[in-house]
Scaffold this active site. Structure first.
Site, short mmCIF file in Angstrom:
data_model
loop_
_atom_site.label_atom_id
_atom_site.label_comp_id
_atom_site.label_asym_id
_atom_site.label_seq_id
_atom_site.Cartn_x
_atom_site.Cartn_y
_atom_site.Cartn_z
N ASP A 111 0.86 -1.17 0.00
CA ASP A 111 0.00 0.00 0.00
C ASP A 111 0.90 1.23 0.00
O ASP A 111 2.13 1.12 0.00
CB ASP A 111 -1.01 -0.01 1.15
CG ASP A 111 -0.40 -0.07 2.53
OD1 ASP A 111 0.79 0.29 2.69
OD2 ASP A 111 -1.09 -0.48 3.47
N HIS A 112 0.31 2.39 -0.04
CA HIS A 112 1.07 3.64 -0.17
C HIS A 112 1.45 4.20 1.19
O HIS A 112 0.72 4.03 2.17
CB HIS A 112 0.25 4.68 -0.93
CG HIS A 112 -0.01 4.28 -2.34
ND1 HIS A 112 0.92 4.42 -3.34
CD2 HIS A 112 -1.10 3.72 -2.93
CE1 HIS A 112 0.43 3.99 -4.48
NE2 HIS A 112 -0.80 3.55 -4.25
#
Length: 184
Positions: A111-112
């Protein structure tokens, strides 16, 4: 008769499937025998980092992406990847033998970053491997997030979002997924 045996009993392995198999075997790191590639299956970015065991079925619209030159994806023998399922690895995703992954499942090991002092699209991805054991059923629309281990024989209910490990032979469901039962 199990769903898997019913699916495989009614699959028609035609000359076009053999042609798809021959083409994909040349692109992948490893590809077993009698792998069924349906229409519009996409093996993206680094297909040489993808290993597929014998007798795997990959249904129409599935996308399997090794997102960088180091990311690995392994799918064990006799597993099924459902219609329009997305498997995206930035580090490593391993799916065991005899797994059933239903349509519209999303499996992603990253994920970011979310630091507020920097634009999200300029932050590096945060990654942790995903390991799915043998004889696992992931039902329609489930999402498996980074760092998750799903034990042998576990079941993930339709629509569940799995962010924590699932013990062997347990059934999880909900958002976020929680234990809702155990296989008898």
């Amino acid at each position: 008769m199990t769903s898997q045996s019913q699916l495989r009993k009614h699959l028609k392995f035609t000359w076009i499937h053999y042609l798809r198999l021959m083409i994909q075997k040349r692109r992948l790191k490893a590809c077993g025998d009698h792998v069924y590639f349906d229409e519009r299956v996409k093996l993206l970015r680094y297909p040489k980092n993808i290993e597929i065991g014998n007798d795997v079925v990959i249904k129409e619209g599935a996308q399997i992406c090794s997102c960088n030159s180091e990311a690995m994806i392994r799918i064990g023998k006799n597993s099924t990847i459902g219609y329009y399922t997305f498997i995206f690895a930035s580090e490593e995703i391993e799916i065991g033998n005899d797994c059933l992954i239903a349509p519209f499942v999303y499996i992603v090991d990253s994920d970011h970053g979310i630091n507020r002092d920097q634009l999200i699209n300029q932050q590096p991805n945060c990654t942790k491997p995903i390991n799915i054991g043998n004889d696992v059923w992931i039902a329609t629309g489930a999402k498996i997030l980074k760092g998750v281990t799903i034990g042998d024989g576990a079941i993930v209910a339709a629509g569940a979002v799995v962010k924590d490990d699932v013990p062997p032979y347990y059934i999880v469901g909900g958002i976020p997924a929680k234990i809702i039962g155990e296989r008898s």
